[in-house]
Design an enzyme around this catalytic site. Structure first.
Site, mmCIF file in Angstrom:
data_model
loop_
_atom_site.group_PDB
_atom_site.id
_atom_site.type_symbol
_atom_site.label_atom_id
_atom_site.label_comp_id
_atom_site.label_asym_id
_atom_site.label_seq_id
_atom_site.Cartn_x
_atom_site.Cartn_y
_atom_site.Cartn_z
ATOM 1 N N LYS A 181 -9.287 2.655 -1.994
ATOM 2 C CA LYS A 181 -9.575 1.954 -0.732
ATOM 3 C C LYS A 181 -10.918 2.401 -0.142
ATOM 4 C CE LYS A 181 -7.215 1.027 3.692
ATOM 5 N NZ LYS A 181 -5.945 1.266 4.409
ATOM 6 N N GLU A 237 0.848 -1.207 0.000
ATOM 7 C CA GLU A 237 0.000 0.000 0.000
ATOM 8 C C GLU A 237 0.885 1.259 0.000
ATOM 9 O OE1 GLU A 237 -2.008 0.088 3.784
ATOM 10 O OE2 GLU A 237 -3.438 1.624 3.165
ATOM 11 N N CYS A 252 -5.242 -3.150 2.293
ATOM 12 C CA CYS A 252 -5.021 -3.256 3.736
ATOM 13 C C CYS A 252 -6.316 -3.446 4.528
ATOM 14 C CB CYS A 252 -4.208 -2.058 4.220
ATOM 15 S SG CYS A 252 -3.277 -2.492 5.720
HETATM 16 C C1 ACM Z 1 -4.085 -0.063 7.128
HETATM 17 O O1 ACM Z 1 -5.198 -0.160 6.615
HETATM 18 N N1 ACM Z 1 -3.055 0.414 6.473
HETATM 19 C C2 ACM Z 1 -3.870 -0.513 8.500
#
Ligand code: ACM
Length: 250
Positions: free
Chosen positions: A91, A20, A124
């Site tokens: 995201k 990420e 993530c």
């Molecule tokens: C995250 O979502 N980077 C913990």
């Protein structure tokens, strides 16, 4: 970055997953910093470099990229392949202070075909919401690609369950080390649809792991002679998960 990417190619990889926010780092300290580091997709420097690399090396790459779109910022991932730019995913579930900096993602959970496999993307903390992997699996993903900067200790173990419950491969590319007081949990891993860990990195060293897989293993959803993961679903009983409030689920 290209040097690092090439190390995977030398080992013969066809699909490469990077962590990420791999063009910026994870923890921002000011809006100025975010503005300075974020890039447009697909016309930013990082995505262009990834596109060139993927075309030259004939490889597909999924990488977390900090995205600027006008005056909005997204924690995004790009998918590029030998055919060029394929997709961006933003995201959906922002973790902790990411809520200060980023807008919540507005892209659908989508499956793409590249290098002969069907891939879905989550970033993530998205893993914490089982709906994401479920939707991607229902849409036919064979491999869930998961760029990550994990902080909480649960994910690597929890995703073994997710892999078998959805009969998919899950590739988590996680960060190692510290950044501005945050420690990342490392242990990047590849899990197969039988919940076997077929590759796992250490906690603190950067590593590139390459494994051979048979993606079509994810196409069979049969569990026993009488059980099939998809046709056994009781969607007639599942409607509460579409409600927002917990009250509605009683
Ligand atoms: C995250 O979502 N980077 C913990």
């Amino acid at each position: 970055m290209v040097e690092f990417l090439r190390s995977g190619v030398k080992l013969g990889a066809e699909l490469l997953v990077l962590p990420e926010l791999c063009n910026t780092g994870y923890k921002f300290e000011s809006a100025d910093e975010l503005e300075r580091l974020a890039e447009e997709i697909p016309n930013g420097e990082t995505t262009e470099e990834l596109i060139n690399f993927a075309e030259d090396a004939c490889i597909s790459v999924i990488a977390g990229v900090c995205e600027r779109d006008g005056n909005r910022y997204f924690n995004s991932a790009v998918l590029v392949g030998p055919e060029g730019f394929i997709a961006r995913y933003r995201k959906a579930h922002l973790f902790d202070e990411e809520n200060i900096w980023f807008s919540k993602g507005d892209t659908p959970f989508q499956v793409y075909e590249t290098s002969g496999v069907k891939v879905g993307i989550m970033i993530c903390f998205d893993w914490f919401f089982p709906e994401v992997i479920r939707i991607l699996a229902l849409k036919g993903a064979q491999i869930i690609c998961h760029p990550a900067n994990l902080i909480l200790p649960y994910c690597q173990t929890a995703l073994l369950g997710a892999a078998v419950q959805n009969r998919v491969f899950i590739i988590t590319a996680n960060r190692v080390g510290f950044e501005r007081g945050i420690e990342f949990t490392g242990m990047s891993q590849i899990v197969n649809p039988m919940m076997e860990v077929i590759a796992r990195s250490g906690r603190s060293e950067e590593e590139v792991k390459v494994v051979d897989i048979e993606p079509s293993l994810a196409d069979s959803k049969r569990i026993t002679r009488y059980n099939d993961l998809w046709s056994d679903r009781r969607v007639d009983l599942y409607h509460p998960i579409l409600e927002r409030s917990c009250e509605a689920q009683k």
